[in-house]
Design an enzyme around this catalytic site. Structure first.
Site, PDB file in Angstrom:
ATOM      1  N   PRO A   4       0.828  -1.213   0.000  1.00  9.27           N
ATOM      2  CA  PRO A   4       0.000   0.000   0.000  1.00  9.27           C
ATOM      3  C   PRO A   4       0.853   1.250   0.000  1.00  9.27           C
ATOM      4  O   PRO A   4       1.841   1.338   0.733  1.00  9.27           O
ATOM      5  CB  PRO A   4      -0.812  -0.129   1.301  1.00  9.27           C
ATOM      6  CG  PRO A   4      -0.023  -1.058   2.152  1.00  9.27           C
ATOM      7  CD  PRO A   4       0.683  -1.997   1.233  1.00  9.27           C
ATOM      8  N   GLN A  60      -5.817  -1.625   2.874  1.00 10.28           N
ATOM      9  CA  GLN A  60      -5.205  -1.417   4.179  1.00 10.28           C
ATOM     10  C   GLN A  60      -6.070  -0.430   4.963  1.00 10.28           C
ATOM     11  O   GLN A  60      -6.171   0.744   4.603  1.00 10.28           O
ATOM     12  CB  GLN A  60      -3.787  -0.861   4.027  1.00 10.28           C
ATOM     13  CG  GLN A  60      -3.046  -0.743   5.355  1.00 10.28           C
ATOM     14  CD  GLN A  60      -1.693  -0.085   5.202  1.00 10.28           C
ATOM     15  OE1 GLN A  60      -1.619   1.103   4.889  1.00 10.28           O
ATOM     16  NE2 GLN A  60      -0.634  -0.831   5.425  1.00 10.28           N
ATOM     17  N   TYR A  72       1.416   4.746  13.326  1.00  8.65           N
ATOM     18  CA  TYR A  72      -0.001   5.093  13.346  1.00  8.65           C
ATOM     19  C   TYR A  72      -0.686   4.434  14.545  1.00  8.65           C
ATOM     20  O   TYR A  72      -0.037   3.782  15.362  1.00  8.65           O
ATOM     21  CB  TYR A  72      -0.639   4.746  12.005  1.00  8.65           C
ATOM     22  CG  TYR A  72       0.031   5.482  10.859  1.00  8.65           C
ATOM     23  CD1 TYR A  72       0.195   6.872  10.915  1.00  8.65           C
ATOM     24  CD2 TYR A  72       0.550   4.814   9.756  1.00  8.65           C
ATOM     25  CE1 TYR A  72       0.844   7.569   9.897  1.00  8.65           C
ATOM     26  CE2 TYR A  72       1.200   5.496   8.733  1.00  8.65           C
ATOM     27  CZ  TYR A  72       1.350   6.873   8.805  1.00  8.65           C
ATOM     28  OH  TYR A  72       1.991   7.558   7.818  1.00  8.65           O
ATOM     29  N   ARG A 123      -0.170  -5.421   9.089  1.00  7.15           N
ATOM     30  CA  ARG A 123       1.172  -4.918   8.845  1.00  7.15           C
ATOM     31  C   ARG A 123       1.719  -4.373  10.148  1.00  7.15           C
ATOM     32  O   ARG A 123       1.023  -3.662  10.872  1.00  7.15           O
ATOM     33  CB  ARG A 123       1.160  -3.821   7.783  1.00  7.15           C
ATOM     34  CG  ARG A 123       2.553  -3.522   7.234  1.00  7.15           C
ATOM     35  CD  ARG A 123       2.533  -2.490   6.141  1.00  7.15           C
ATOM     36  NE  ARG A 123       3.679  -2.665   5.241  1.00  7.15           N
ATOM     37  CZ  ARG A 123       4.040  -1.799   4.315  1.00  7.15           C
ATOM     38  NH1 ARG A 123       3.352  -0.684   4.146  1.00  7.15           N
ATOM     39  NH2 ARG A 123       5.079  -2.035   3.541  1.00  7.15           N
ATOM     40  N   LEU A 149      13.071  -2.097   0.205  1.00  7.21           N
ATOM     41  CA  LEU A 149      14.153  -2.031  -0.767  1.00  7.21           C
ATOM     42  C   LEU A 149      14.430  -3.380  -1.413  1.00  7.21           C
ATOM     43  O   LEU A 149      15.576  -3.818  -1.524  1.00  7.21           O
ATOM     44  CB  LEU A 149      15.416  -1.444  -0.126  1.00  7.21           C
ATOM     45  CG  LEU A 149      15.442   0.087  -0.009  1.00  7.21           C
ATOM     46  CD1 LEU A 149      16.727   0.564   0.633  1.00  7.21           C
ATOM     47  CD2 LEU A 149      15.267   0.741  -1.374  1.00  7.21           C
ATOM     48  N   ARG A 176       7.860   1.450  -3.889  1.00 11.60           N
ATOM     49  CA  ARG A 176       8.431   2.443  -4.798  1.00 11.60           C
ATOM     50  C   ARG A 176       9.014   1.818  -6.060  1.00 11.60           C
ATOM     51  O   ARG A 176       8.945   2.416  -7.145  1.00 11.60           O
ATOM     52  CB  ARG A 176       9.494   3.267  -4.068  1.00 11.60           C
ATOM     53  CG  ARG A 176       8.878   4.371  -3.211  1.00 11.60           C
ATOM     54  CD  ARG A 176       9.887   5.062  -2.338  1.00 11.60           C
ATOM     55  NE  ARG A 176      10.039   4.364  -1.076  1.00 11.60           N
ATOM     56  CZ  ARG A 176      10.648   4.885  -0.012  1.00 11.60           C
ATOM     57  NH1 ARG A 176      11.173   6.088  -0.088  1.00 11.60           N
ATOM     58  NH2 ARG A 176      10.747   4.200   1.101  1.00 11.60           N
TER      59      ARG A 176
END
Length: 372
Positions: free
Chosen positions: A24, A101, A184, A232, A303, A326
């Site tokens: 997400p 999510q 969060y 997550r 990554l 990304r």
């Protein structure tokens, strides 16, 4: 040896054609929480990527739970209706499984979009609002001091998760990922840096885990058994005295006891004091330990950019699936290129079959119709 990256897998009831998930990624492009044409374009292109699972960005379960004023939401039927045509288009044109999510940003809410600096927007500033959290401890010095949630507030937000989960089920989504990472709200309950409560939701590890586990159980009870429900987490705060991998292992086991279908292992985000040694696959060791010490399907992320790297993670047993974020934005056909490199096949729409390079004759399967 056949590619493990392109072998089928299951997250609970959700059957997947390969082990590539699209993580997400917030787009900060909604209109009062409503999905826009940007989401149609963005999610539509990712749905054609060849990945087996698309997880829609952090989607707020209450208005004050948005990270920014422009975050996606699912706190009303109007938000459900805005997503309907997007999900319908994906279903018509892609076999990809779709999850959402569900999130509440807690004390990190009311922030500007990253390209506007990402700073906290104070309640008395335009588009800002009062944030809430487990305790009245701000994310950083000078930011809004959140209101500590009382019993009514805890119940209201838990009901927000439940109602949003029911809307996700009504949309026909395949799964739900609860956002317990990146500083969060659910992560704020877990970490002793942000949770200073003295009631049954604070103090001991058992108490700090209580509210996230309650939210999980409430969401599980609200949706059909055909939906996968996972979480997550941030495996560590990367701050001394904060949430750590040992506590994450305990939490993973508690999730497993409650029938959680998967755990998606990230890290950080709770404190600006974090010191993260960023490098290729820098979070995979956390996924590996959680996978080793629990039997829950584990998604590794962070990554992961190269096909051979992803293949090695799976072949060596460090994770059951990999998630890209990304890297997928930079190259929305990453799974196609990975399949070509690893000698595997990947799903592609018939309209694109003719793009298959001649040296990869079976990349998309039978493409004869596409050669006219």
């Amino acid at each position: 040896m056949s590619s493990m990256l392109f072998s089928p897998y299951k997250l609970g009831p959700m059957e997947l054609s390969n082990r590539i998930a699209i993580a997400p990624m917030c787009q900060y492009s909604a209109d009062e929480g409503l999905a826009t044409d940007w989401h149609m374009i963005h999610l539509g292109q990712l749905a054609l990527s060849g990945a087996s699972l698309l997880i829609i960005e952090a989607t707020a379960v209450t208005p004050e739970g948005r990270i920014s004023p422009d975050d996606l939401g699912l706190w009303s039927d109007a938000h459900l209706d805005a997503l309907k045509p997007i999900i319908a288009a994906i279903r018509r044109h892609s076999p990809i499984k779709v999850a959402v999510q569900l999130a509440h940003a807690g004390r990190k809410a009311s922030s500007a979009a990253p390209w506007l600096g990402g700073a906290n927007i104070k309640p008395d500033e335009e588009r800002g609002w009062q944030t809430v959290a487990p305790s009245a401890v701000p994310h950083a010095e000078g930011e809004t001091v959140p209101l500590a949630l009382d019993a009514d507030g805890l119940q209201r937000i838990k009901q927000g998760f439940v109602d949003a989960a029911r809307r996700a089920a009504a949309l026909g989504l395949d799964g739900i990922e609860l956002h317990g990472a990146h500083g969060y709200l659910l992560h704020e309950f877990l970490s002793p840096l942000s949770n200073r409560r003295e009631d049954q939701y604070g103090g001991s590890l058992e108490n700090r885990m209580r509210y996230p586990l309650e939210v999980l159980e409430a969401v599980q009870a609200a949706v059909p058994e055909t939906m996968a429900v996972g979480m997550r987490i941030s495996a560590t705060d990367w701050v001394e005295g904060g949430w750590n991998i040992e506590e994450s292992v305990v939490f993973a086991r508690e999730l497993e006891k409650r029938g959680c279908h998967f755990i998606h292992v990230s890290s950080g985000g709770l404190s600006p004091q974090q010191k993260i040694p960023v490098g290729a696959g820098y979070q995979i060791a956390f996924a590996e330990r959680i996978k080793r010490e629990s039997s829950m399907p584990t998604i590794g992320v962070g990554l992961i950019t190269e096909p051979q790297q992803a293949e090695h993670i799976l072949q060596s047993g460090q994770a059951d699936m990999v998630a890209l974020a990304r890297a997928m934005l930079y190259n929305p056909r990453w799974p196609w290129h990975a399949a070509a490199e690893l000698g595997a096949q990947v799903a592609a729409p018939q309209q694109y079959w003719r793009s298959q390079p001649h040296q990869f004759k079976n990349l998309f399967g039978d493409t004869r119709l596409g050669q006219r």
